[in-house]
Design an enzyme around this catalytic site. Structure first.
Site, PDB file in Angstrom:
ATOM      1  N   GLY A 226       0.885  -1.163   0.000  1.00  0.00           N
ATOM      2  CA  GLY A 226       0.000   0.000   0.000  1.00  0.00           C
ATOM      3  C   GLY A 226       0.913   1.200   0.000  1.00  0.00           C
ATOM      4  CD  GLU A 227       2.006   4.931  -1.894  1.00  0.00           C
ATOM      5  OE1 GLU A 227       2.912   5.601  -1.360  1.00  0.00           O
ATOM      6  OE2 GLU A 227       2.172   4.291  -2.945  1.00  0.00           O
ATOM      7  CB  SER A 228       5.214   3.415   3.694  1.00  0.00           C
ATOM      8  OG  SER A 228       5.876   4.230   2.762  1.00  0.00           O
TER       9      SER A 228
ATOM     10  CB  CYS B 164       5.500  -3.707  -1.192  1.00  0.00           C
ATOM     11  SG  CYS B 164       5.820  -2.330  -2.291  1.00  0.00           S
TER      12      CYS B 164
ATOM     13  NE  ARG C 255       7.561   5.901   0.915  1.00  0.00           N
ATOM     14  CZ  ARG C 255       6.781   6.954   0.663  1.00  0.00           C
ATOM     15  NH1 ARG C 255       7.216   8.173   0.892  1.00  0.00           N
ATOM     16  NH2 ARG C 255       5.582   6.794   0.158  1.00  0.00           N
TER      17      ARG C 255
ATOM     18  NE  ARG D  29       4.322   4.457  -6.307  1.00  0.00           N
ATOM     19  CZ  ARG D  29       4.688   5.745  -6.291  1.00  0.00           C
ATOM     20  NH1 ARG D  29       4.885   6.399  -7.418  1.00  0.00           N
ATOM     21  NH2 ARG D  29       4.849   6.382  -5.161  1.00  0.00           N
TER      22      ARG D  29
ATOM     23  CG  HIS E 103       3.443  -6.799  -4.190  1.00  0.00           C
ATOM     24  ND1 HIS E 103       2.865  -6.433  -3.006  1.00  0.00           N
ATOM     25  CD2 HIS E 103       3.995  -5.679  -4.705  1.00  0.00           C
ATOM     26  CE1 HIS E 103       3.039  -5.139  -2.812  1.00  0.00           C
ATOM     27  NE2 HIS E 103       3.727  -4.651  -3.824  1.00  0.00           N
TER      28      HIS E 103
ATOM     29  CD  GLU F 100       0.976  -9.409  -2.034  1.00  0.00           C
ATOM     30  OE1 GLU F 100       2.060  -9.985  -1.774  1.00  0.00           O
ATOM     31  OE2 GLU F 100       0.901  -8.206  -2.332  1.00  0.00           O
TER      32      GLU F 100
END
Lengths: 294, 194
Positions: free
Chosen positions: B45-47, B76, B103, B134, B169, B171
């Site tokens: 997701g976004e950290s 990630c 990042r 990303r 990833h 998953e």
């Protein structure tokens, strides 16, 4: 060898945005406010939909300098819009390395028959839809994410609800149909047969499905997610309100705690006025943005 | 029961992987749920978003305490959150893995990619194909951190104690070996995760 720009990688980014809020911003300062509030991505555009509606004129892709400034100011993904069918604008946004392109009905369409062939691009695309046929045509053209259109710039959730319910109802119908019924269904909704088959099997769209167009409050965001959206885009709802930063935070939290009414009460308490908004009867049919796209 | 942090990100794909492994799971949105689970996944997701929501909802102390006895798997953004330090100060990490992370180190989305990776989790070397979205890069590794896989000479999968962090990833490609290892095999117990 590393493979860039595959459909899998495009949908991968859409997957990561789930449960986060994508906010429309018009400059680097607003982008920073959005990022600080916890936005998962920003959509860079020169005029948010409510202003496009007020001011009129042709709405085009944004100034490259403004997009560069926003890219410099935040670390989250930066999205930008192109006119429907305007593949040259899209080529420029790809050259700018925006993270996602929205081929959007909010801008003035450049082509009244064809959308962009999105498989030609390495950057992923999101497109709007009002029903399952429109969603699957866009996915067929290469969209890696779908958002229901709602009515952008209205501050009114009614159209977003209509479109999300429509898509969900059609998906439900498909899951109980026999194989012999799928071809006619595909013909009726004007969607590629292979995608219709896939949706019948999965019981959902093959790419993430977000909601847009009219989200103005934490309750609106919660409503859309409970209706089946995997997250929300907030356009005019934040920067047309009286308190952008707290409202942005509140909408971010409402997407995480969408099922928790007590928490939503806590989140919503003390916010100033939401954007004023428009009743659909105040928007003449010819001026409804959702009618754009084919 | 294994919890998947569901504040933001692709938590639902991790739940699908746990389902495949027949591990019972739940979405974690409140810090008191950590008392009821035997392991935690921090998804992609976004950290920056996760930092905000975790701070507003008091997750830091609770997850740090949890990590002293229970395993955590991060992918990630999850790996970024588990790091000891992050080059971008907008992110406040949990300091669970003794690594430093950069990042979006491979660039913006058009530089996201799929690649084959050699993985050595147990005795055998396996090759898997996984997407990097990303993705972050691990720029420093402490001495108690074991490297499970490298890409272009950079570590992309690490293990430390009972915890694991991945910059890619698995998953998204239905790869179950990491979840299987962290929540079942490393404890030699089919019932640990129950």
């Amino acid at each position: 060898m590393a493979k860039e720009g595959s459909f899998e990688v495009k949908v991968g980014l859409a997957e990561m945005l789930k449960g986060g809020v994508i906010m429309d911003v018009m400059n680097a300062d607003q982008a920073k406010i959005a990022e600080d509030a916890g936005a998962v991505a920003v959509m860079a555009l020169e005029r948010i939909p409510a202003l496009i509606r007020e001011e009129g004129g042709i709405a085009r892709a944004s100034d490259p300098q403004m997009i560069k400034d926003i890219q410099k100011s935040v670390s989250i993904p930066v999205m930008a819009k192109v006119r429907i069918g305007h593949f040259a604008e899209a080529q420029m946004l790809e050259a700018l390395e925006v993270d996602f392109i929205d081929e959007s009905e909010v801008l003035t369409p450049a082509d009244e028959h064809n959308h962009i062939w999105k498989h030609d691009f390495k950057v992923p695309f999101v497109c709007g839809c009002r029903n399952l046929g429109e969603a699957l045509r866009r996915i067929g053209e290469g969209a890696a994410m779908i958002r229901t259109k709602g009515e952008a710039g209205s501050g009114n959730i009614v159209e977003a609800v209509r479109h999300m319910r429509q898509v969900q109802t059609e998906i439900k119908k498909l899951t109980v149909m026999g194989k012999d019924e799928l071809m006619t269904f595909s013909k009726e909704i004007g969607a590629p047969f292979s995608l219709v088959e896939q949706v019948a099997k999965l019981g959902k769209l093959p790419v993430p499905n977000f909601a847009a167009g009219g989200v103005a409050t934490p309750a609106d965001a919660s409503l859309m997610i409970q209706l089946g959206a995997e997250t929300v885009f907030v356009g005019s709802g934040i920067f047309m309100s009286d308190d952008p930063a707290p409202r942005a935070k509140a909408i971010v939290d409402s997407v995480t705690f969408f099922k928790d009414a007590d928490k939503l009460v806590e989140i919503s308490t003390g916010l100033k006025s939401a954007m004023k908004g428009l009743d659909m009867s105040e928007i003449p049919e010819g001026e409804r943005l959702q009618e754009r796209g084919w | 029961m294994i919890g998947v942090l569901a504040l933001q990100g692709n938590y639902s794909k991790h739940i699908e992987i746990l389902d495949k492994l027949k591990i019972s799971s739940c979405e974690v949105r409140y810090n008191n749920q950590l008392d009821e689970i035997n392991g935690l996944i921090i998804p992609g997701g976004e950290s920056t978003t996760m930092t905000d929501i975790m701070s507003r909802n008091n997750f830091y102390d609770k997850i740090q305490l949890f990590s002293q006895t229970k395993p955590i798997l991060g992918t990630c953004a999850g790996l970024i959150m588990m790091a000891k330090s992050v080059l971008d100060k907008r992110v406040r990490p949990l300091e669970i893995l003794d690594i430093e992370v950069d990042r979006n180190a491979y660039g913006r989305q058009i530089h996201s990619f799929v690649n084959k990776l050699p993985i050595k989790l147990e005795k055998d070397l396996e090759t898997i194909s996984v997407p990097f979205i990303r993705a972050p890069q691990i720029t420093k590794v402490g001495k108690n951190v074991e490297i499970i896989s490298n890409y272009n000479k950079n570590p992309v999968a690490v293990k430390s104690g009972i915890h694991m962090g991945l910059s890619f990833h698995p998953e998204l490609n239905n790869i179950t070996i990491f979840h299987d290892f962290v929540f079942i095999k490393q404890f030699n117990s089919k019932t640990y995760a129950a």
